[in-house]
Design an enzyme around this catalytic site. Sequence first.
Site, PDB file in Angstrom:
ATOM      1  N   ASP A 162       0.832  -1.191   0.000  1.00 43.09           N
ATOM      2  CA  ASP A 162       0.000   0.000   0.000  1.00 43.09           C
ATOM      3  C   ASP A 162       0.875   1.252   0.000  1.00 43.09           C
ATOM      4  OD1 ASP A 162      -2.311  -1.558   0.149  1.00 43.09           O
ATOM      5  OD2 ASP A 162      -2.232  -1.623   2.333  1.00 43.09           O
ATOM      6  N   ARG A 163       0.280   2.355  -0.385  1.00 40.61           N
ATOM      7  CA  ARG A 163       1.001   3.616  -0.506  1.00 40.61           C
ATOM      8  C   ARG A 163       1.814   3.954   0.739  1.00 40.61           C
ATOM      9  NH1 ARG A 163      -1.075   9.137  -3.004  1.00 40.61           N
ATOM     10  NH2 ARG A 163       0.489  10.556  -2.198  1.00 40.61           N
TER      11      ARG A 163
END
Length: 313
Positions: A141-142
Amino acid sequence: MWKRILEYQITETTLQTKNANHIHGFLKAHGYSSAVIRHLKETGNGICRNGTWAHIHDPLMPGDMLTIQLTEDTSSQNILPVPLPLSIVYEDEDLLVIDKPANMPIHPSQGNYDNTLANACAWYFSQKNEPFTYRCINRLDRDTTGLLILARHMYSASLLSAMVARREIHREYRAVVEGLLPECGTVDAPIGRCEGSTIEREVNVENGEPARTHFKRLAHTTVPGTGKEYSLAALSLETGRTHQIRVHMKHIGHPLPGDFLYNPDYSVIGRQALHSYRLTFRHPITGTKMDFRSPLPDDMVLCHEFREAVSHQ
């Protein structure tokens, strides 16, 4: 043009491998996908036997030298090269291991055109004057930091993707969670989409996909000024569902702080407190054991106890 040349000395043992007594069978037995084989057929000198171009169905004999030439002359389209931070832990002709920072998406998307890991890699290889097709094997994820793998060419991508499917790439995470986490345990709870959301996940016994997370408490502290307890956890996955750790930890009452979806409490950290700490796998080409670790980011080191727990691993 970029080339990766692989050579195979054919032996009696080679020919005893199932269906490996001709070139096509040999390549299939060594994990060459149909797409890679098609690429080789369309490449000049992509497949050579004893230095001479060979047909895909030509037989193999003991003593033959089979030479495979993978080539790339174009880069991924629509990925803008941008000079962004890029921490390369390991690089060879077949793969890269990257230590991703927080606040960096993996792929370009709407609103993330020039701030992604793909942009950073495109810049890196443009400076080397080498074409590069972006092939990310394990995604983060970011705001999750830490280790991930990029394939350097289509053959290593095929092999690594198959290894992921067979769970031969082992990942270990570190997370900060709220409360006093039990000493160790396993969360076995299916995960599915939340109704009405394309992003958020939840434990869904009826419609979710199987998901299992193992955890171990490494340290525990009460953060001064907040009065709140936090634990540092080591986690490993038997499955790879979207947001698995974040959903499972929330499910057992120990959500990750700084998680904008599942626990938007930013009192101790400004992003979800999750880190891809360790990757272990066999090199897809050489079979060499690979073992990489990434230090816990400073924003997840909430106290001396956390730092001590990490330093003794």
